[in-house]
Design a protein around this motif. Sequence first.
Motif, PDB file in Angstrom:
ATOM      1  N   VAL A  14       0.779  -1.247   0.006  1.00 42.08           N
ATOM      2  CA  VAL A  14      -0.072   0.139   0.053  1.00 42.08           C
ATOM      3  C   VAL A  14       0.996   1.391   0.028  1.00 42.08           C
ATOM      4  CG1 VAL A  14      -1.843  -1.115   1.009  1.00 42.08           C
ATOM      5  CG2 VAL A  14      -0.213   0.002   2.563  1.00 42.08           C
ATOM      6  N   GLN A  15       2.259   1.120   0.087  1.00 38.79           N
ATOM      7  CA  GLN A  15       3.158   2.375   0.152  1.00 38.79           C
ATOM      8  C   GLN A  15       3.873   2.590  -1.197  1.00 38.79           C
ATOM      9  OE1 GLN A  15       5.592   0.729   3.578  1.00 38.79           O
ATOM     10  NE2 GLN A  15       4.989   3.034   4.347  1.00 38.79           N
ATOM     11  N   ALA A  16       3.186   1.575  -2.349  1.00 45.78           N
ATOM     12  CA  ALA A  16       4.033   1.803  -3.519  1.00 45.78           C
ATOM     13  C   ALA A  16       3.753   3.271  -4.141  1.00 45.78           C
ATOM     14  CB  ALA A  16       3.486   0.749  -4.716  1.00 45.78           C
ATOM     15  N   PRO A  17       4.543   3.820  -4.936  1.00 44.66           N
ATOM     16  CA  PRO A  17       5.936   3.058  -5.560  1.00 44.66           C
ATOM     17  C   PRO A  17       7.102   2.877  -4.640  1.00 44.66           C
ATOM     18  CG  PRO A  17       5.653   5.387  -6.356  1.00 44.66           C
ATOM     19  CD  PRO A  17       4.546   5.212  -5.484  1.00 44.66           C
ATOM     20  N   HIS A  18       7.723   1.552  -4.674  1.00 44.34           N
ATOM     21  CA  HIS A  18       8.985   1.733  -4.114  1.00 44.34           C
ATOM     22  C   HIS A  18      10.112   1.748  -5.031  1.00 44.34           C
ATOM     23  CE1 HIS A  18       7.117   0.023  -0.275  1.00 44.34           C
ATOM     24  NE2 HIS A  18       6.244  -0.410  -1.269  1.00 44.34           N
ATOM     25  N   ALA A  19      11.446   2.319  -4.867  1.00 45.40           N
ATOM     26  CA  ALA A  19      12.349   2.438  -5.588  1.00 45.40           C
ATOM     27  C   ALA A  19      13.668   1.976  -5.026  1.00 45.40           C
ATOM     28  CB  ALA A  19      12.404   4.037  -5.710  1.00 45.40           C
ATOM     29  N   ILE A  20      14.570   1.727  -5.977  1.00 48.03           N
ATOM     30  CA  ILE A  20      15.812   1.007  -5.541  1.00 48.03           C
ATOM     31  C   ILE A  20      16.867   2.260  -6.108  1.00 48.03           C
ATOM     32  CG2 ILE A  20      15.062  -1.096  -5.402  1.00 48.03           C
ATOM     33  CD1 ILE A  20      16.885  -1.622  -7.941  1.00 48.03           C
ATOM     34  N   GLN A  21      18.252   1.877  -5.897  1.00 48.03           N
ATOM     35  CA  GLN A  21      19.253   2.742  -6.214  1.00 48.03           C
ATOM     36  C   GLN A  21      19.194   4.150  -5.957  1.00 48.03           C
ATOM     37  OE1 GLN A  21      20.088   1.863 -10.286  1.00 48.03           O
ATOM     38  NE2 GLN A  21      20.425  -0.579  -9.910  1.00 48.03           N
ATOM     39  N   ASN A  22      19.321   4.649  -4.686  1.00 46.91           N
ATOM     40  CA  ASN A  22      18.961   5.900  -4.289  1.00 46.91           C
ATOM     41  C   ASN A  22      17.875   6.581  -4.706  1.00 46.91           C
ATOM     42  OD1 ASN A  22      21.676   5.980  -3.049  1.00 46.91           O
ATOM     43  ND2 ASN A  22      22.517   6.312  -5.334  1.00 46.91           N
ATOM     44  N   SER A  23      16.666   5.698  -4.418  1.00 50.67           N
ATOM     45  CA  SER A  23      15.266   6.163  -4.749  1.00 50.67           C
ATOM     46  C   SER A  23      15.105   6.762  -5.993  1.00 50.67           C
ATOM     47  CB  SER A  23      14.926   7.271  -3.581  1.00 50.67           C
ATOM     48  OG  SER A  23      15.134   6.614  -2.560  1.00 50.67           O
ATOM     49  N   THR A  24      15.882   6.242  -7.057  1.00 49.23           N
ATOM     50  CA  THR A  24      15.630   6.647  -8.405  1.00 49.23           C
ATOM     51  C   THR A  24      14.958   5.861  -9.533  1.00 49.23           C
ATOM     52  OG1 THR A  24      17.955   6.058  -9.031  1.00 49.23           O
ATOM     53  CG2 THR A  24      17.567   8.106  -8.186  1.00 49.23           C
ATOM     54  N   LYS A  25      15.048   4.700  -9.141  1.00 53.29           N
ATOM     55  CA  LYS A  25      14.326   3.682 -10.146  1.00 53.29           C
ATOM     56  C   LYS A  25      13.280   2.795  -9.609  1.00 53.29           C
ATOM     57  CE  LYS A  25      18.536   3.185 -12.963  1.00 53.29           C
ATOM     58  NZ  LYS A  25      19.503   2.110 -13.521  1.00 53.29           N
ATOM     59  N   VAL A  26      12.099   2.840 -10.364  1.00 58.98           N
ATOM     60  CA  VAL A  26      11.028   2.141  -9.745  1.00 58.98           C
ATOM     61  C   VAL A  26      10.758   0.948 -11.067  1.00 58.98           C
ATOM     62  CG1 VAL A  26       8.390   2.199  -9.670  1.00 58.98           C
ATOM     63  CG2 VAL A  26       9.874   4.124  -8.932  1.00 58.98           C
ATOM     64  N   TYR A  27      10.806  -0.328 -10.108  1.00 58.34           N
ATOM     65  CA  TYR A  27      10.567  -1.484 -11.333  1.00 58.34           C
ATOM     66  C   TYR A  27       9.243  -2.024 -11.029  1.00 58.34           C
ATOM     67  CZ  TYR A  27      15.547  -1.510 -12.521  1.00 58.34           C
ATOM     68  OH  TYR A  27      16.604  -1.298 -12.849  1.00 58.34           O
ATOM     69  N   ILE A  28       8.589  -2.779 -11.895  1.00 60.06           N
ATOM     70  CA  ILE A  28       7.302  -3.515 -11.933  1.00 60.06           C
ATOM     71  C   ILE A  28       7.609  -4.783 -12.786  1.00 60.06           C
ATOM     72  CG2 ILE A  28       5.881  -1.308 -11.726  1.00 60.06           C
ATOM     73  CD1 ILE A  28       5.267  -1.359 -14.877  1.00 60.06           C
ATOM     74  N   ARG A  29       6.411  -5.676 -12.578  1.00 62.73           N
ATOM     75  CA  ARG A  29       6.540  -6.847 -13.395  1.00 62.73           C
ATOM     76  C   ARG A  29       4.981  -6.660 -14.544  1.00 62.73           C
ATOM     77  NH1 ARG A  29       9.489  -9.751 -10.566  1.00 62.73           N
ATOM     78  NH2 ARG A  29       9.056 -11.957 -11.600  1.00 62.73           N
ATOM     79  N   VAL A  30       5.627  -7.014 -15.672  1.00 61.28           N
ATOM     80  CA  VAL A  30       4.630  -6.889 -16.613  1.00 61.28           C
ATOM     81  C   VAL A  30       4.422  -8.063 -17.418  1.00 61.28           C
ATOM     82  CG1 VAL A  30       3.981  -5.711 -18.917  1.00 61.28           C
ATOM     83  CG2 VAL A  30       5.291  -4.529 -17.340  1.00 61.28           C
ATOM     84  N   ALA A  31       3.348  -8.584 -17.652  1.00 61.75           N
ATOM     85  CA  ALA A  31       2.933  -9.874 -18.287  1.00 61.75           C
ATOM     86  C   ALA A  31       3.033  -9.823 -19.789  1.00 61.75           C
ATOM     87  CB  ALA A  31       1.437 -10.544 -17.830  1.00 61.75           C
ATOM     88  N   SER A  32       3.158 -10.826 -20.709  1.00 65.15           N
ATOM     89  CA  SER A  32       3.205 -10.670 -22.079  1.00 65.15           C
ATOM     90  C   SER A  32       2.768 -11.964 -22.522  1.00 65.15           C
ATOM     91  CB  SER A  32       4.618 -10.441 -22.612  1.00 65.15           C
ATOM     92  OG  SER A  32       4.605 -10.647 -23.919  1.00 65.15           O
TER      93      SER A  32
END
Length: 383
Positions: free
Chosen positions: A119-137
């Motif tokens: 419930v706190q998203a978005p979560h970022a990594i690398q000094n709070s600069t990159k946000v990753y998600i999972r995408v279906a295809s």
Amino acid sequence: MFNLSKDEITFEVVEDFCREWEEGVRVEYKQEIHKDIPKTLSSFANTQGGVLIIGVEADKTHNKVKFPIKGIPKTDNIEERIVQSGLMGIHPPVMSEVIILEVPSTANIVVVVRVDESVQAPHAIQNSTKVYIRVASVSQPYEKPQLAELDYIEYLLNRSQETQKIASYIIDQLEKRTQQFLHQPVPKMTVIARPVFPYRSVISLASIYKLYKADSPKRVMGGVSCFSGTGSNENLEINEHGIVYYSTELLVNRENNTIDVNSFIAGINEVIKAAKTLYQECDYLGNIEVSVRLQNVQNKGLSDNSGRLRPTQTFINSACSDDEFEVTTSKYYLLRDFNDQEHQRDISEDLIFKILWTFDIPNDNGIISDGIRKFIREKSGIV
């Protein structure tokens, strides 16, 4: 695997899971503990939650697990390292559940890491600069976590507000249908279990109908209605967005103008039971909240017709000052909680004690607390 209790997960369960599930939006396999673990954990938290299994190798072309499962060497502080990667390498921090299992006939282990939708998203990594998600295809094998585009990040930031609009619209439609069956202005109770972020369908309409076919459901917009029939005073509806809606009239004792407190417990347990069935069917991983709304209850007191909550004199001076009010669980729950009888009781108690408070009955009365806990335990089948 997604919603089993920690004690239920064995190496055999992991093997069966690996045979059934390819890598995808909710599943990832890694042969070794990798520096990209914060990326994986944050992508689960930013999407639908998921399971990472370390010590398992997946075919890079089809994302299927290679057998036999080899595992990884057992070393010190594996659990601490993984937990810390979510707490220190992600902002806001992501808390994960880590389960370590021995690989039979070897000195190796596999590590199961579970992450819930956040419930706190978005979560970022690398000094709070990159946000990753999972995408279906559907056109190509699943790819690893992808960088979120700005519009998706904006959606994550705003989704609480937007999804509340979706939930409000759906619930408004449910209530309009229910008004056909429930009479005004008698006291009414509405209990709702729903995803915190109901922004997508979690189950097909056909699956909902099949689940509740024994209740002779009626097809309605977005779900089914299990209205009890002509002359009944209750309605249960299940929606494709994962919303379980229950509404009923509350019978009033005309002699002392009171409502039976046990009807609240029965209504809440009815919703917990229906929600458990629904969320199990679709393996729902997100956060769930349960709320109760009471209407037309001003100046009404409480009574106990079951005899379980002695002494009943405790309720004599109870009276609600509000004509309408709503209480919500103090925290968000997961399907694992709905599967656990003790946690089911916690959900019921959380709501019931808030209702008692609004009827001017303090929650620190040991007799009431013990009596209600005993009754909830009996109604839930908890010994």
